[in-house]
Design a protein around this motif. Structure first.
Motif, PDB file in Angstrom:
ATOM      1  N   MET A  80       5.811   3.642   0.228  1.00 51.89           N
ATOM      2  CA  MET A  80       5.326   2.092  -0.131  1.00 51.89           C
ATOM      3  C   MET A  80       5.588   1.325   1.054  1.00 51.89           C
ATOM      4  O   MET A  80       6.813   1.431   1.762  1.00 51.89           O
ATOM      5  N   PHE A  81       4.586   0.511   1.664  1.00 49.94           N
ATOM      6  CA  PHE A  81       4.730  -0.347   2.437  1.00 49.94           C
ATOM      7  C   PHE A  81       4.370  -1.780   2.065  1.00 49.94           C
ATOM      8  O   PHE A  81       3.414  -1.874   0.980  1.00 49.94           O
ATOM      9  N   SER A  82       4.818  -2.857   2.682  1.00 47.62           N
ATOM     10  CA  SER A  82       4.396  -4.228   2.207  1.00 47.62           C
ATOM     11  C   SER A  82       3.767  -4.928   3.424  1.00 47.62           C
ATOM     12  O   SER A  82       4.029  -5.007   4.548  1.00 47.62           O
ATOM     13  N   SER A  83       2.796  -5.741   3.108  1.00 48.79           N
ATOM     14  CA  SER A  83       1.919  -6.435   3.993  1.00 48.79           C
ATOM     15  C   SER A  83       3.214  -7.648   4.476  1.00 48.79           C
ATOM     16  O   SER A  83       2.851  -8.130   5.695  1.00 48.79           O
ATOM     17  N   ALA A  84       4.146  -8.118   3.843  1.00 45.77           N
ATOM     18  CA  ALA A  84       4.950  -9.347   4.126  1.00 45.77           C
ATOM     19  C   ALA A  84       5.869  -8.751   5.363  1.00 45.77           C
ATOM     20  O   ALA A  84       6.241  -9.580   5.959  1.00 45.77           O
ATOM     21  N   ILE A 106      11.599  -4.967 -11.984  1.00 46.94           N
ATOM     22  CA  ILE A 106      10.943  -5.583 -10.593  1.00 46.94           C
ATOM     23  C   ILE A 106       9.756  -4.810 -10.169  1.00 46.94           C
ATOM     24  O   ILE A 106       9.607  -3.718 -10.650  1.00 46.94           O
ATOM     25  N   ARG A 107       8.896  -5.230  -9.621  1.00 48.84           N
ATOM     26  CA  ARG A 107       7.469  -4.812  -9.542  1.00 48.84           C
ATOM     27  C   ARG A 107       7.523  -3.644  -8.628  1.00 48.84           C
ATOM     28  O   ARG A 107       6.700  -2.744  -8.698  1.00 48.84           O
ATOM     29  N   GLU A 108       8.249  -3.537  -7.485  1.00 53.22           N
ATOM     30  CA  GLU A 108       8.447  -2.396  -6.814  1.00 53.22           C
ATOM     31  C   GLU A 108       8.572  -1.057  -7.575  1.00 53.22           C
ATOM     32  O   GLU A 108       8.199  -0.034  -7.149  1.00 53.22           O
ATOM     33  N   MET A 109       9.407  -0.996  -8.416  1.00 54.76           N
ATOM     34  CA  MET A 109      10.037   0.067  -9.016  1.00 54.76           C
ATOM     35  C   MET A 109       8.811   0.391 -10.264  1.00 54.76           C
ATOM     36  O   MET A 109       8.582   1.620 -10.430  1.00 54.76           O
ATOM     37  N   ALA A 110       8.162  -0.778 -10.867  1.00 48.22           N
ATOM     38  CA  ALA A 110       7.217  -0.524 -11.839  1.00 48.22           C
ATOM     39  C   ALA A 110       6.106   0.100 -11.221  1.00 48.22           C
ATOM     40  O   ALA A 110       5.314   1.147 -11.587  1.00 48.22           O
ATOM     41  N   PRO A 162      11.261  -1.800  14.836  1.00 48.57           N
ATOM     42  CA  PRO A 162      11.740  -1.926  16.448  1.00 48.57           C
ATOM     43  C   PRO A 162      10.556  -1.684  17.432  1.00 48.57           C
ATOM     44  O   PRO A 162      10.724  -2.384  18.536  1.00 48.57           O
ATOM     45  N   ASP A 163       9.459  -0.696  17.059  1.00 43.81           N
ATOM     46  CA  ASP A 163       8.533  -0.558  17.967  1.00 43.81           C
ATOM     47  C   ASP A 163       7.319  -0.855  17.350  1.00 43.81           C
ATOM     48  O   ASP A 163       6.190  -0.317  17.636  1.00 43.81           O
ATOM     49  N   GLY A 164       7.373  -2.056  16.591  1.00 44.20           N
ATOM     50  CA  GLY A 164       6.122  -2.503  15.905  1.00 44.20           C
ATOM     51  C   GLY A 164       5.416  -1.503  14.736  1.00 44.20           C
ATOM     52  O   GLY A 164       4.377  -2.054  14.336  1.00 44.20           O
ATOM     53  N   GLU A 165       6.145  -0.806  14.243  1.00 42.52           N
ATOM     54  CA  GLU A 165       5.760   0.258  13.321  1.00 42.52           C
ATOM     55  C   GLU A 165       5.976  -0.606  11.947  1.00 42.52           C
ATOM     56  O   GLU A 165       6.623  -1.610  11.871  1.00 42.52           O
ATOM     57  N   ASP A 166       5.226  -0.171  10.799  1.00 42.98           N
ATOM     58  CA  ASP A 166       5.709  -0.697   9.519  1.00 42.98           C
ATOM     59  C   ASP A 166       6.766  -0.012   8.918  1.00 42.98           C
ATOM     60  O   ASP A 166       6.960   1.278   8.952  1.00 42.98           O
ATOM     61  N   GLU A 167       7.374  -0.692   8.311  1.00 46.00           N
ATOM     62  CA  GLU A 167       8.685  -0.252   7.583  1.00 46.00           C
ATOM     63  C   GLU A 167       8.586  -0.148   6.224  1.00 46.00           C
ATOM     64  O   GLU A 167       8.015  -1.023   5.404  1.00 46.00           O
ATOM     65  N   PRO A 168       9.368   1.168   5.738  1.00 43.70           N
ATOM     66  CA  PRO A 168       8.956   1.500   4.330  1.00 43.70           C
ATOM     67  C   PRO A 168       9.550   0.383   3.277  1.00 43.70           C
ATOM     68  O   PRO A 168      10.685   0.109   3.795  1.00 43.70           O
ATOM     69  N   TRP A 191       0.860  -0.999  -0.003  1.00 46.54           N
ATOM     70  CA  TRP A 191      -0.050  -0.037  -0.041  1.00 46.54           C
ATOM     71  C   TRP A 191       1.034   1.049  -0.129  1.00 46.54           C
ATOM     72  O   TRP A 191       1.922   1.267   0.603  1.00 46.54           O
ATOM     73  N   PHE A 192       0.399   2.345  -0.439  1.00 45.51           N
ATOM     74  CA  PHE A 192       0.886   3.506  -0.555  1.00 45.51           C
ATOM     75  C   PHE A 192       0.217   4.652   0.163  1.00 45.51           C
ATOM     76  O   PHE A 192      -1.034   4.663  -0.014  1.00 45.51           O
ATOM     77  N   LYS A 193       0.843   5.423   1.029  1.00 45.79           N
ATOM     78  CA  LYS A 193       0.381   6.036   1.975  1.00 45.79           C
ATOM     79  C   LYS A 193       0.933   7.725   1.654  1.00 45.79           C
ATOM     80  O   LYS A 193       1.970   7.927   1.578  1.00 45.79           O
TER      81      LYS A 193
END
Length: 239
Positions: free
Chosen positions: A86-90, A200-204, A96-102, A73-75
């Motif tokens: 851009m974040f990944s569900s994976a 790669i899909r991330e760049m596309a 470190p504090d449970g946050e989503d890493e970009p 997802w993109f925020k």
């Protein structure tokens, strides 16, 4: 920023008129051989979040019924206009504090760029900044960037093609190999078709979103985040 957008659009004209040539086009492979991703605005987010779904090669054209099945997802950023992370569900909540890493940071606009932070299938040399430049010719206008393989890639305004360009600027010797395309899904987002053996899909995904909110969101072919197309406007055609 509107005066700057108009000024840049006007500056395109002399080069457009002086750059008539016909490059060689290598067409996109059959869609059944391409990966397909639906990028859809999240309901209730105020257009601040785009969810990315794997369509399973067209089985779910606008994403699976379960919103939690998104893969990325993109925020939208609060700090920069046209900025998204851009974040990944994976790797959700693995910080470190449970946050989503970009996965990546992008910025669309007159000075667009993509900062690729992590991508499982990407070589280490691909991580880092990718500047998105603007270019026009008698055929179209483009958003261009270079990857670590040394090749130049571009998103076109007309047709919304992703092309790998060989012999850039060599007029009739220039070869444009189409490796992806975008199909708009009305006001809700778009579907990306991409040959992942070429990019790669991330760049596309990141560069397609830049073009979606800026390049394709205006009748001027530049500055869509500052001077976007309004509902009911019809795209005008140059003589």
């Amino acid at each position: 920023m509107r005066p700057a957008v108009h000024a840049k659009s006007i500056l395109f004209a002399p080069h457009r008129n002086a750059s008539h040539y016909v490059p060689t086009i290598k067409e996109l492979p059959d869609e059944k051989n391409l990966s397909q991703y639906a990028i859809i605005k999240r309901i209730g987010s105020g257009n601040k979040i785009f969810d990315v779904f794997d369509t399973n090669r067209g089985e779910f054209p606008t994403g699976k019924p379960d919103p939690a099945s998104r893969i990325f997802w993109f925020k939208r950023s609060r700090a920069a206009k046209g900025g998204y992370t851009m974040f990944s569900s994976a790797i959700s909540q693995t910080g470190p504090d449970g946050e989503d890493e970009p996965m990546a940071n992008i910025r669309a606009g007159l000075r667009g760029n993509v900062l690729l932070i992590r991508a499982p299938e990407a070589p280490a040399a691909e991580l880092g900044w990718h500047i998105i430049n603007h270019r026009v010719d008698a055929i179209d206008s483009y958003r261009m960037f270079t990857l670590c393989d040394g090749n130049t890639y571009q998103w076109t305004y007309r047709g919304k093609w992703l092309e790998r360009v060989h012999n850039l600027g060599e007029k009739e010797s220039e070869v444009r190999e189409r490796i992806g395309k975008v199909v708009p899904n009305g006001d809700f987002g778009f579907t990306l078709f991409i040959d992942e053996s070429k990019m790669i899909r991330e760049m596309a995904l990141s560069t397609a979103l830049c073009s979606f909110i800026d390049q394709w969101n205006t009748n001027l072919e530049v500055g869509g985040i500052y001077y976007g197309r309004q509902p009911g406007q019809v795209r005008w055609k140059r003589d």
